[in-house]
Scaffold this motif. Structure first.
Motif, PDB file in Angstrom:
ATOM      1  N   PRO A 246      11.685  16.755  -5.567  1.00 58.33           N
ATOM      2  CA  PRO A 246      11.125  15.397  -5.598  1.00 58.33           C
ATOM      3  C   PRO A 246       9.600  15.466  -5.550  1.00 58.33           C
ATOM      4  CG  PRO A 246      12.066  15.875  -3.425  1.00 58.33           C
ATOM      5  CD  PRO A 246      12.261  17.107  -4.259  1.00 58.33           C
ATOM      6  N   ILE A 247       8.957  14.729  -6.437  1.00 60.90           N
ATOM      7  CA  ILE A 247       7.488  14.652  -6.435  1.00 60.90           C
ATOM      8  C   ILE A 247       7.139  13.194  -6.123  1.00 60.90           C
ATOM      9  CG2 ILE A 247       5.385  14.922  -7.826  1.00 60.90           C
ATOM     10  CD1 ILE A 247       6.798  17.596  -7.382  1.00 60.90           C
ATOM     11  N   TYR A 248       6.592  12.985  -4.943  1.00 62.16           N
ATOM     12  CA  TYR A 248       6.345  11.617  -4.479  1.00 62.16           C
ATOM     13  C   TYR A 248       5.013  11.088  -5.027  1.00 62.16           C
ATOM     14  CZ  TYR A 248       9.986  12.961  -1.190  1.00 62.16           C
ATOM     15  OH  TYR A 248      11.160  13.393  -0.632  1.00 62.16           O
ATOM     16  N   VAL A 249       4.955   9.776  -5.188  1.00 56.61           N
ATOM     17  CA  VAL A 249       3.675   9.135  -5.524  1.00 56.61           C
ATOM     18  C   VAL A 249       3.492   7.930  -4.601  1.00 56.61           C
ATOM     19  CG1 VAL A 249       3.542   9.879  -7.943  1.00 56.61           C
ATOM     20  CG2 VAL A 249       4.759   7.791  -7.388  1.00 56.61           C
ATOM     21  N   ASP A 250       2.244   7.598  -4.356  1.00 52.47           N
ATOM     22  CA  ASP A 250       1.958   6.494  -3.445  1.00 52.47           C
ATOM     23  C   ASP A 250       2.275   5.149  -4.113  1.00 52.47           C
ATOM     24  OD1 ASP A 250       1.267   5.386  -1.030  1.00 52.47           O
ATOM     25  OD2 ASP A 250      -0.728   6.287  -0.934  1.00 52.47           O
ATOM     26  N   ILE A 251       2.210   4.101  -3.301  1.00 51.49           N
ATOM     27  CA  ILE A 251       2.543   2.762  -3.803  1.00 51.49           C
ATOM     28  C   ILE A 251       1.306   1.877  -3.816  1.00 51.49           C
ATOM     29  CG2 ILE A 251       4.963   2.817  -3.128  1.00 51.49           C
ATOM     30  CD1 ILE A 251       4.074   1.208  -0.572  1.00 51.49           C
TER      31      ILE A 251
ATOM     32  N   ALA B 130       6.931   7.175  -2.733  1.00 50.68           N
ATOM     33  CA  ALA B 130       6.974   7.611  -1.329  1.00 50.68           C
ATOM     34  C   ALA B 130       7.213   6.382  -0.456  1.00 50.68           C
ATOM     35  CB  ALA B 130       5.660   8.284  -0.963  1.00 50.68           C
ATOM     36  N   PHE B 131       8.163   5.579  -0.855  1.00 53.51           N
ATOM     37  CA  PHE B 131       8.490   4.358  -0.103  1.00 53.51           C
ATOM     38  C   PHE B 131       9.899   4.000  -0.534  1.00 53.51           C
ATOM     39  CE2 PHE B 131       7.753  -0.231   1.020  1.00 53.51           C
ATOM     40  CZ  PHE B 131       7.328  -0.010   2.317  1.00 53.51           C
TER      41      PHE B 131
ATOM     42  N   ILE C 270      10.438   7.844   3.679  1.00 50.94           N
ATOM     43  CA  ILE C 270      11.822   8.130   3.264  1.00 50.94           C
ATOM     44  C   ILE C 270      12.774   7.592   4.355  1.00 50.94           C
ATOM     45  CG2 ILE C 270      11.467  10.004   1.596  1.00 50.94           C
ATOM     46  CD1 ILE C 270      11.927  12.022   3.876  1.00 50.94           C
ATOM     47  N   HIS C 271      12.881   6.301   4.383  1.00 51.53           N
ATOM     48  CA  HIS C 271      13.670   5.559   5.376  1.00 51.53           C
ATOM     49  C   HIS C 271      15.062   6.161   5.556  1.00 51.53           C
ATOM     50  CE1 HIS C 271      14.813   1.770   7.447  1.00 51.53           C
ATOM     51  NE2 HIS C 271      15.996   2.012   6.927  1.00 51.53           N
TER      52      HIS C 271
END
Ligand code: PLP
Length: 382
Positions: A68-73, A51-52, A330-331
Motif C-alpha cells: 500500500p502506498i498512502y497519500v495525504d488528503i 491515508a484516511f 487506518i481506522h
C-alpha cells in the motif's frame, strides 16, 4: 426470482451495470480483495490509497502480496487529490484507489483520466457512497471497478455485507474465475448474523445506542459475534482464515428489501447534511465548500472537535448517536503502523483530522435536538 437474482438486479438498476458484472460478498472488503486479484495485483505491485481509510483496505492489498502506498488528503474534502496521487505514482503502481469519504466523491473524473493515460487501473472505495452521484453519474461508475459496503451504518444495511461492480469488461473472465473460489460462511456465523439483524431492529434506539455500540465492538473484537472487523484484522496484516466468503441468503433477502427504501433515505440524509453544513458555516466552524455539496450523499457528517472525550460524553448524555470514523489514518488501528507500511507522521493532514474528527448522524430522530446540541457545544467545535 430468487432473492440473490432480485437483489443483484436492483443493484444493477441503481448502478447501470450489467447483473453479470456484479458479485455479492460476506463483507465489502472481500469485494475489494476479489477485484485486486482479478486485476492481477501481486507481489512487487504498488496500490495507491488515501491515508484516511479503514484498515481492511490496506489489509486486502497486503493479502495480495502488494504494497500500500498512502497519500495525504485534502482538509477541505477529506479525500485524496490528483496532485497527491501524481507524486506517489511509480513504475510499480498497478492500481489507484479513490475513496468516497462520508458520501463525497471529488476529482474522480480527473483521477481516472490521468490513471488511464498511464495504464493504471482504478478502483473506487464506494463503501460510503452507494446511491449517491458524482457529476450526475452513479458513484463508482468512473473507475474500472468499485466496491460497496452494506455493513450496519452504510447507505443501506444487510447487517454486514457488500458487493463489487466491475465496469471494465476486459477483466470479466478473471473476475468470475476469482469469484468461483468463494467459500460459504459457517452455519454458526450465518445464524449469529440473522439474530443480530433482528436484535438491531427491535433493540436499538437513541437510548440504547451508546451501550449497544460498546457491547458490539467488544464482542466482535473478541470474535464472539460476527463483527465488522475481527480482532485479528486489527492487530496484524495477515489474512484470517475464512476471509474469502460469499454473501448468504439472509443478506440477499434483507438487501433486496432495503433497496426499496433507499431513495427516501438518501433524500432525507441529503437534506439533513445540507442543514448541518449551513448551521456550521454560520457558526464559523468546519464545513464543506459550496461546490462539493452537489456530489455529496452525506452518509454521515464529519465534525472536528478540540476534546473528543468531552464531546462524546456530552453526546451520550443527550442521547445523540455520534460516530467516530476515522480515529486514525487506518481506522481503528492505533499502534504498530509499520505492519501496514504506514508512517502516520508522513501524512500531516490525515493525522490532524483523525485526531479531531467525530461524525453526526444524517438520519437522526430529531435534527433540531442535534442542532441545539451543536450550539451548546460550540466552544468545543473546530
Ligand atoms: C472507507 C472504508 N472502506 C472499506 C470498508 C470495509 O467495508 P466492510 O466492512 O463492508 O468490509 C469500510 C468499512 O466501514 C470503510 O469505512
Amino acid at each position: 426470482m430468487k432473492h440473490r437474482e432480485a437483489y443483484i438486479q436492483r443493484i444493477s438498476d441503481w448502478l447501470s451495470v450489467q447483473p453479470g458484472q456484479i458479485e455479492l460478498y460476506w463483507k465489502g472488503r472481500v469485494g475489494l480483495y476479489a477485484l485486486l486479484k482479478a486485476f492481477g495485483v501481486k507481489e512487487g505491485d504498488e496500490v495507491i490509497l488515501p491515508a484516511f481509510t479503514c484498515v481492511v483496505v490496506p489489509n486486502a492489498i497486503i493479502y495480495c502480496g502488494a504494497k500500500p502506498i498512502y497519500v495525504d488528503i485534502s482538509p477541505k474534502t477529506l479525500n485524496t487529490t490528483l496532485d497527491h496521487i501524481k507524486q506517489a505514482i511509480t513504475e510499480q503502481t498497478k492500481v489507484i484507489m479513490v475513496q468516497n469519504t462520508f458520501g463525497l466523491s471529488n476529482e474522480v473524473d480527473e483521477i481516472t483520466a490521468y490513471a488511464k493515460s498511464k495504464g493504471i487501473l482504478t478502483i473506487e472505495d464506494c463503501t460510503h457512497g452507494f446511491g449517491g452521484t458524482f457529476k450526475d453519474a452513479p458513484n463508482g461508475s468512473y473507475c474500472d471497478a468499485a466496491f460497496y459496503s452494506t455493513q450496519w451504518n452504510k447507505p443501506f444495511s444487510t447487517g454486514i455485507g457488500g458487493f463489487a461492480a466491475l465496469n471494465n469488461v476486459n477483466y470479466t473472465q478473471q473476475f468470475r474465475e476469482v469469484n468461483s473460489k468463494l467459500a460459504t460462511p459457517s452455519r454458526k456465523d450465518r445464524y449469529v448474523l440473522a439474530s443480530l439483524i433482528q436484535a438491531k431492529k427491535y433493540l436499538l434506539h437513541d437510548s440504547t445506542y451508546w451501550a449497544a455500540l460498546r457491547l458490539y465492538r467488544s464482542l466482535s473484537k473478541s470474535g464472539l459475534v460476527v463483527g465488522s472487523s475481527k480482532g485479528e484484522e486489527l492487530v496484524d496484516a495477515k489474512m484470517p482464515k475464512n476471509y474469502f466468503l460469499r454473501a448468504v441468503k439472509v443478506q440477499e433477502k434483507v438487501g433486496e428489501k432495503a433497496l426499496l427504501n433507499l431513495a427516501q433515505a438518501l433524500e432525507n440524509r441529503q437534506q439533513n447534511g445540507l442543514q448541518y453544513n449551513q448551521f456550521l458555516k454560520e457558526l464559523g466552524k468546519w464545513h464543506y465548500a459550496e461546490e462539493d455539496l452537489l456530489n455529496h450523499s452525506f452518509l454521515n457528517f464529519p465534525i472536528f472537535v478540540k476534546d473528543k472525550k468531552a464531546f462524546q460524553a456530552a453526546a451520550e448524555k443527550e442521547k445523540i448517536r455520534l460516530g467516530d470514523w476515522f480515529v486514525s489514518p487506518i481506522h481503528p488501528v492505533m499502534e504498530n503502523f509499520e505492519l501496514w507500511h504506514l508512517q502516520p507522521n508522513d501524512f500531516p493532514v490525515a493525522l490532524e483530522k483523525s485526531n479531531h474528527i467525530l461524525n453526526l448522524p444524517t438520519e437522526p430522530s430529531n435534527i433540531h435536538q442535534v442542532l441545539d446540541f451543536l450550539q451548546n457545544q460550540a466552544d468545543n467545535l473546530l
